[in-house]
Scaffold this motif. Sequence first.
Motif, PDB file in Angstrom:
ATOM      1  N   ALA A  86      45.429  39.419  35.337  1.00  0.00           N
ATOM      2  CA  ALA A  86      44.427  40.244  34.652  1.00  0.00           C
ATOM      3  C   ALA A  86      43.212  39.407  34.267  1.00  0.00           C
ATOM      4  CB  ALA A  86      45.048  40.906  33.423  1.00  0.00           C
ATOM      5  N   TYR A  87      43.451  38.214  33.738  1.00  0.00           N
ATOM      6  CA  TYR A  87      42.354  37.326  33.344  1.00  0.00           C
ATOM      7  C   TYR A  87      41.494  36.939  34.554  1.00  0.00           C
ATOM      8  CZ  TYR A  87      39.961  33.017  32.126  1.00  0.00           C
ATOM      9  OH  TYR A  87      39.018  32.038  31.967  1.00  0.00           O
ATOM     10  N   LEU A  88      42.129  36.538  35.629  1.00  0.00           N
ATOM     11  CA  LEU A  88      41.381  36.099  36.809  1.00  0.00           C
ATOM     12  C   LEU A  88      40.613  37.250  37.454  1.00  0.00           C
ATOM     13  CD1 LEU A  88      43.958  33.614  38.308  1.00  0.00           C
ATOM     14  CD2 LEU A  88      41.772  33.055  37.233  1.00  0.00           C
ATOM     15  N   ARG A  89      41.175  38.428  37.450  1.00  0.00           N
ATOM     16  CA  ARG A  89      40.441  39.589  37.973  1.00  0.00           C
ATOM     17  C   ARG A  89      39.206  39.862  37.132  1.00  0.00           C
ATOM     18  NH1 ARG A  89      44.805  44.153  39.777  1.00  0.00           N
ATOM     19  NH2 ARG A  89      45.115  43.339  41.882  1.00  0.00           N
ATOM     20  N   ARG A  90      39.382  39.818  35.823  1.00  0.00           N
ATOM     21  CA  ARG A  90      38.264  40.093  34.920  1.00  0.00           C
ATOM     22  C   ARG A  90      37.208  38.991  35.008  1.00  0.00           C
ATOM     23  NH1 ARG A  90      38.331  38.532  29.597  1.00  0.00           N
ATOM     24  NH2 ARG A  90      40.571  38.346  29.780  1.00  0.00           N
ATOM     25  N   LYS A  91      37.640  37.765  35.039  1.00  0.00           N
ATOM     26  CA  LYS A  91      36.719  36.623  35.002  1.00  0.00           C
ATOM     27  C   LYS A  91      36.066  36.352  36.358  1.00  0.00           C
ATOM     28  CE  LYS A  91      35.337  32.874  32.722  1.00  0.00           C
ATOM     29  NZ  LYS A  91      34.603  32.892  31.490  1.00  0.00           N
ATOM     30  N   HIS A  92      36.818  36.523  37.451  1.00  0.00           N
ATOM     31  CA  HIS A  92      36.319  36.123  38.773  1.00  0.00           C
ATOM     32  C   HIS A  92      36.251  37.263  39.779  1.00  0.00           C
ATOM     33  CE1 HIS A  92      36.402  31.971  37.485  1.00  0.00           C
ATOM     34  NE2 HIS A  92      37.629  32.148  37.047  1.00  0.00           N
ATOM     35  N   GLY A  94      38.595  39.075  41.065  1.00  0.00           N
ATOM     36  CA  GLY A  94      39.715  39.186  41.981  1.00  0.00           C
ATOM     37  C   GLY A  94      40.244  37.832  42.393  1.00  0.00           C
ATOM     38  N   ILE A  95      41.417  37.859  42.939  1.00  0.00           N
ATOM     39  CA  ILE A  95      42.079  36.648  43.420  1.00  0.00           C
ATOM     40  C   ILE A  95      42.833  37.016  44.681  1.00  0.00           C
ATOM     41  CG2 ILE A  95      42.287  35.559  41.152  1.00  0.00           C
ATOM     42  CD1 ILE A  95      45.113  36.663  41.002  1.00  0.00           C
ATOM     43  N   GLY A  96      43.446  36.083  45.297  1.00  0.00           N
ATOM     44  CA  GLY A  96      44.259  36.374  46.481  1.00  0.00           C
ATOM     45  C   GLY A  96      45.532  37.082  46.060  1.00  0.00           C
ATOM     46  N   GLU A  97      45.456  38.405  45.935  1.00  0.00           N
ATOM     47  CA  GLU A  97      46.583  39.170  45.421  1.00  0.00           C
ATOM     48  C   GLU A  97      47.846  39.004  46.259  1.00  0.00           C
ATOM     49  OE1 GLU A  97      43.477  40.266  45.248  1.00  0.00           O
ATOM     50  OE2 GLU A  97      43.221  40.859  43.174  1.00  0.00           O
ATOM     51  N   GLY A  98      47.706  38.858  47.584  1.00  0.00           N
ATOM     52  CA  GLY A  98      48.882  38.668  48.428  1.00  0.00           C
ATOM     53  C   GLY A  98      49.633  37.396  48.066  1.00  0.00           C
TER      54      GLY A  98
END
Length: 176
Positions: A86-92, A94-98
């Motif tokens: 949640a933090y990385l999505r909000r801050k950046h 998105g991330i490599g969800e896979g």
Amino acid sequence: RAVQTGEALLGLARLDPAAGRAVITLTAPAVDGSGVVRAVVIVAIDLAWLGANVVANLILIRPMGVAGLALGTSITRATNILLAIAYLRRKHGGIGEGAVARAFVESVIAGAAMAVVVAAIPADFLVDWGASRVRRAIALCAVGAAWLAVYAAVLLTLRRFGRRRAAVLGAAPPAA
């Protein structure tokens, strides 16, 4: 200082600028057979996670015995991963969800294996509240070592299998 002293060092609590959370750091030298420092291993331990883990373990150990330790650690680990996503999505954005999903599933599987092994330990081994504090501390360390060994072995096996499967399929291997 770990290089100069040749010993593991526990740092003071500090705010991690990358995550914006309070952490303590453990720094340890990695030495070769002749005692020469070849690398330094640095681990940051999130104090919020550590506190939540201790509380969950203390709540669950009385009703569940040593299995409560495994469950408490698994719950706090899963919660920590979800909060990090949640933090990385909000801050950046998105991330490599896979890769994150794969790491989450690997962690859950390793945690389940750990829970099975820890549940096999006789309940009175750790929760004999009449035993001395030293005996309970030694028992807790033994269970912790068993937990760590099983968790690490399963996690490393899953990651090794993932890299082999990716090589056979001609895909990029999962991130370590």
